[in-house]
Design a protein around this motif. Sequence first.
Motif, PDB file in Angstrom:
ATOM      1  N   LEU A  18      34.089  -1.967 -90.010  1.00 32.85           N
ATOM      2  CA  LEU A  18      33.078  -1.565 -89.034  1.00 32.85           C
ATOM      3  C   LEU A  18      32.471  -2.785 -88.350  1.00 32.85           C
ATOM      4  N   HIS A  19      32.274  -3.856 -89.112  1.00 27.76           N
ATOM      5  CA  HIS A  19      31.745  -5.090 -88.534  1.00 27.76           C
ATOM      6  C   HIS A  19      32.711  -5.649 -87.491  1.00 27.76           C
ATOM      7  N   GLU A  20      33.989  -5.697 -87.819  1.00 29.15           N
ATOM      8  CA  GLU A  20      34.988  -6.218 -86.879  1.00 29.15           C
ATOM      9  C   GLU A  20      35.081  -5.332 -85.658  1.00 29.15           C
ATOM     10  N   TRP A  21      35.039  -4.025 -85.881  1.00 31.54           N
ATOM     11  CA  TRP A  21      35.073  -3.089 -84.752  1.00 31.54           C
ATOM     12  C   TRP A  21      33.864  -3.288 -83.847  1.00 31.54           C
ATOM     13  N   ASN A  22      32.699  -3.523 -84.430  1.00 31.64           N
ATOM     14  CA  ASN A  22      31.472  -3.756 -83.663  1.00 31.64           C
ATOM     15  C   ASN A  22      31.596  -5.023 -82.820  1.00 31.64           C
ATOM     16  N   LEU A  23      32.197  -6.062 -83.389  1.00 29.44           N
ATOM     17  CA  LEU A  23      32.392  -7.300 -82.641  1.00 29.44           C
ATOM     18  C   LEU A  23      33.321  -7.078 -81.444  1.00 29.44           C
ATOM     19  N   VAL A  82      24.460  -8.044 -78.334  1.00 32.83           N
ATOM     20  CA  VAL A  82      25.836  -8.535 -78.446  1.00 32.83           C
ATOM     21  C   VAL A  82      25.834 -10.029 -78.759  1.00 32.83           C
ATOM     22  N   ALA A  83      25.015 -10.780 -78.019  1.00 35.75           N
ATOM     23  CA  ALA A  83      24.976 -12.235 -78.189  1.00 35.75           C
ATOM     24  C   ALA A  83      24.533 -12.640 -79.588  1.00 35.75           C
ATOM     25  N   HIS A  84      23.711 -11.810 -80.223  1.00 35.96           N
ATOM     26  CA  HIS A  84      23.213 -12.126 -81.563  1.00 35.96           C
ATOM     27  C   HIS A  84      23.998 -11.401 -82.654  1.00 35.96           C
ATOM     28  N   HIS A  85      25.131 -10.833 -82.265  1.00 32.71           N
ATOM     29  CA  HIS A  85      26.038 -10.180 -83.221  1.00 32.71           C
ATOM     30  C   HIS A  85      25.344  -9.051 -83.995  1.00 32.71           C
ATOM     31  N   GLU A  86      24.486  -8.328 -83.309  1.00 36.84           N
ATOM     32  CA  GLU A  86      23.782  -7.227 -83.952  1.00 36.84           C
ATOM     33  C   GLU A  86      24.600  -5.941 -83.870  1.00 36.84           C
ATOM     34  N   ARG A  87      24.171  -4.962 -84.628  1.00 39.16           N
ATOM     35  CA  ARG A  87      24.833  -3.661 -84.623  1.00 39.16           C
ATOM     36  C   ARG A  87      24.609  -2.970 -83.279  1.00 39.16           C
TER      37      ARG A  87
END
Length: 206
Positions: free
Chosen positions: A5-10, A144-149
Amino acid sequence: MALSLHEWNLQLGKALMVDLAHFELALRNAYARVLQGDLGDGWLLDSSSPLKAPIVRTSKAKRQRDVNLVNRRAIDDAQRRAHDSSNTDQIVAGLTLGFWVHLTDRSRERDLWIPHLHKAWPQGANRNDINARLCAINQVRNRVAHHERLFDPKNNALSPQAVDIDAVKLLHELCPEAFGYLFHDDPRTSVERFLADNPTPAEVQL
């Protein structure tokens, strides 16, 4: 599952940033074009420019504040970082999306929106509506820039899918030529294309 899910979010954020980058360029170029046309070459750097001159407003707490203080600091910082501190184009390129977004807020309506910035938008555009949409785009971009959900947003206005659709619509309003070039083969947004090829790895909402 969490790693998937983390990779998909990125990857979702990566897709979203494609459209937001195009939108950001269109916004800053449209505003710069209008302001230079109305105010001349000193539209950004002159101390008398409505982007730098003090604009004092009274807060709800009855305190006075200069709403352009942040603007002046941002412009000065971008000027210091520019290779040529007298080159307005270089300084414009160094200003953040948030800088341009805040130009449409209520505190600057009399000084910027009414005399100038409304000209960048189709006739009859509503400042409140434009400002709300721009603020949502900027908030999601920062996430997005802060790698948030990005999924399961607490506020529907911060849905990455909705924000991407809105950014593309506003891009079309600001620069129809760019919109036609970017989307003539496939009218879907980058997020819509990403979701078609990459279903969510878990039950999440966008």
